[in-house]
Enzyme design. Structure first.
Site, mmCIF file in Angstrom:
data_model
loop_
_atom_site.group_PDB
_atom_site.id
_atom_site.type_symbol
_atom_site.label_atom_id
_atom_site.label_comp_id
_atom_site.label_asym_id
_atom_site.label_seq_id
_atom_site.Cartn_x
_atom_site.Cartn_y
_atom_site.Cartn_z
ATOM 1 N N CYS A 150 42.668 26.676 39.428
ATOM 2 C CA CYS A 150 41.898 25.429 39.325
ATOM 3 C C CYS A 150 42.597 24.222 39.965
ATOM 4 C CB CYS A 150 41.543 25.156 37.877
ATOM 5 S SG CYS A 150 42.842 25.572 36.714
ATOM 6 N N HIS A 243 41.391 18.081 37.118
ATOM 7 C CA HIS A 243 42.762 18.243 37.624
ATOM 8 C C HIS A 243 42.962 17.294 38.801
ATOM 9 C CE1 HIS A 243 43.237 21.492 34.956
ATOM 10 N NE2 HIS A 243 43.364 22.507 35.785
#
Ligand code: NAP
Length: 346
Positions: A150, A243
């Protein structure tokens, strides 16, 4: 569209499994018909087995599906896997061998030479590995295709734009990764509240290697990985989703700041149901991207880049942000499946 493909979710009750349930509600090509998880959940209706953690209710269409063990057969045409990597390897192979296309979020097969590691906008042509994989492993109808870690999903797209135009020579990344990236219950509240945690088990090696495969060239011998080193430090920070990655990059060819920004802004999206527009958004706002404000751009599928500047040591620096359970997991896997359908591989 004549009929919808029937989809099974392995690890359906988890953080990524719940995101699959949410994103596939009302999808024009896919309909969830099977859910599977651990012995703790098997035998219960999804609404009982799953501690739902997303805003809104569990989608009506999946509430009553009875969760099954993670073994074939399941009543579906393909499976999305969001299993922990330690059990994914054996289980995903069993499904591929039983004839199911397996579209996986886990790290188990990402770096195998005959397994595509896909960001559809960047390297759809790597799907040609599936034929080789079937020959190598004796799969007939089934196969395994994966999507990246991710954090890699957040910075590989701007790097791809720069690599295509100027060649990437070296990269340093510092990641600021959301709590949901650790699954549920994930990180202990006492470790993450009022804190930045400088260790994510097993993360840095993935972040240092996956982008080179994604940006690699398909050859007769397989994927020739892009030839640049990545140095990574990965941090868990106190945000729920999203993120953010700080990136410094050296380029092989000279590029002006305008060239760099234009390369990112003009990197094309695809014309699939879950494709965002734009794929990469470059903001000029000095205080953006911000995790809370920008993670949902493009329904969580757009990569938002900002703070693009010449650097004192490297050529350029920038900040890249994406939604970890959407672009970094379930959303990318669904986009992979849409691409596989478009290419006639499902
Ligand atoms: P999670 O919230 O811990 O969910 C794990 C899922 O796997 C649950 O459905 C759980 O079922 C099931 N499971 C666990 N142990 C099992 C076993 N022994 N047998 C069968 N099922 C089992 O984890 P997650 O965050 O969704 O992550 C799932 C995978 O996606 C991992 O490989 C992770 O690295 C990857 N990934 C996660 C993210 C993210 O942002 N979270 C992003 C990219 C990739 P029960 O509920 O029945 O225990």
């Amino acid at each position: 569209m004549s009929r919808k493909y029937r989809v099974g979710i392995l690890g359906a009750t988890g953080t990524v499994g719940q995101r699959f349930s949410q994103l596939l509600e009302g999808h024009p090509q896919f309909e969830i018909t099977a859910m599977a998880a651990s012995d703790r959940s098997a035998g219960k209706p999804y609404s009982e087995a799953c501690a739902w953690k997303l805003p809104g209710h569990i989608p009506e269409g999946v509430r009553d599906i009875v969760v099954q063990p993670i073994e074939p057969p399941l009543d579906c045409d393909l499976v999305f896997s969001s299993l922990p990597s330690n059990i994914a390897r054996e289980t995903e192979e069993a499904f591929a061998r039983a004839g199911y296309p397996v579209i996986s979020n886990s790290s188990s097969y990402r770096m195998d030479e005959d397994v595509p590691l896909l960001i559809p906008e960047i390297n759809g042509e790597h799907l040609a590995l599936i034929e080789r994989q079937r020959e190598n492993r004796g799969f007939t109808k089934g196969f395994i295709a994966t999507n990246p870690n991710c954090a890699v999903a957040s910075f590989a797209p701007p790097l791809a734009a720069l690599h295509e135009k100027f060649g990437v020579e070296a990269v340093v990344v510092t990641t600021m990764q959301a709590i949901s990236g650790a699954g549920y219950p994930g990180v202990a509240s006492l470790d993450i509240t009022d804190n930045v945690f400088p260790y994510i088990a097993g993360e840095e090696p993935k972040v240092e290697t996956e982008a080179q495969k994604i940006l690699g060239k398909l050859t007769d011998k397989g994927i020739e990985k892009a030839d640049f080193p990545v140095s990574a430090q990965c941090f868990r920070v106190n945000v729920v989703d999203g993120h953010m990655v700080s990136v410094r990059v050296n380029l092989r060819d000279k590029a002006t700041l305008e060239n760099v920004i234009t390369a990112m802004r003009s990197y094309p999206s695809l014309d699939l149901h879950s494709s965002p527009s734009p794929f990469i958004e470059v903001t000029d706002e000095p205080s953006r991207p911000q995790t809370r404000l920008d993670r949902d751009n493009g329904n969580g599928m757009t990569i938002t880049v900002g703070r693009v500047f010449p650097d004192n040591i490297f050529d350029y620096r920038f900040v890249s942000l994406s939604h970890n359970t959407v672009r970094g997991a379930a959303g990318c896997a669904i986009l992979n499946a849409e691409l596989l359908v478009a290419k006639g591989l499902i």
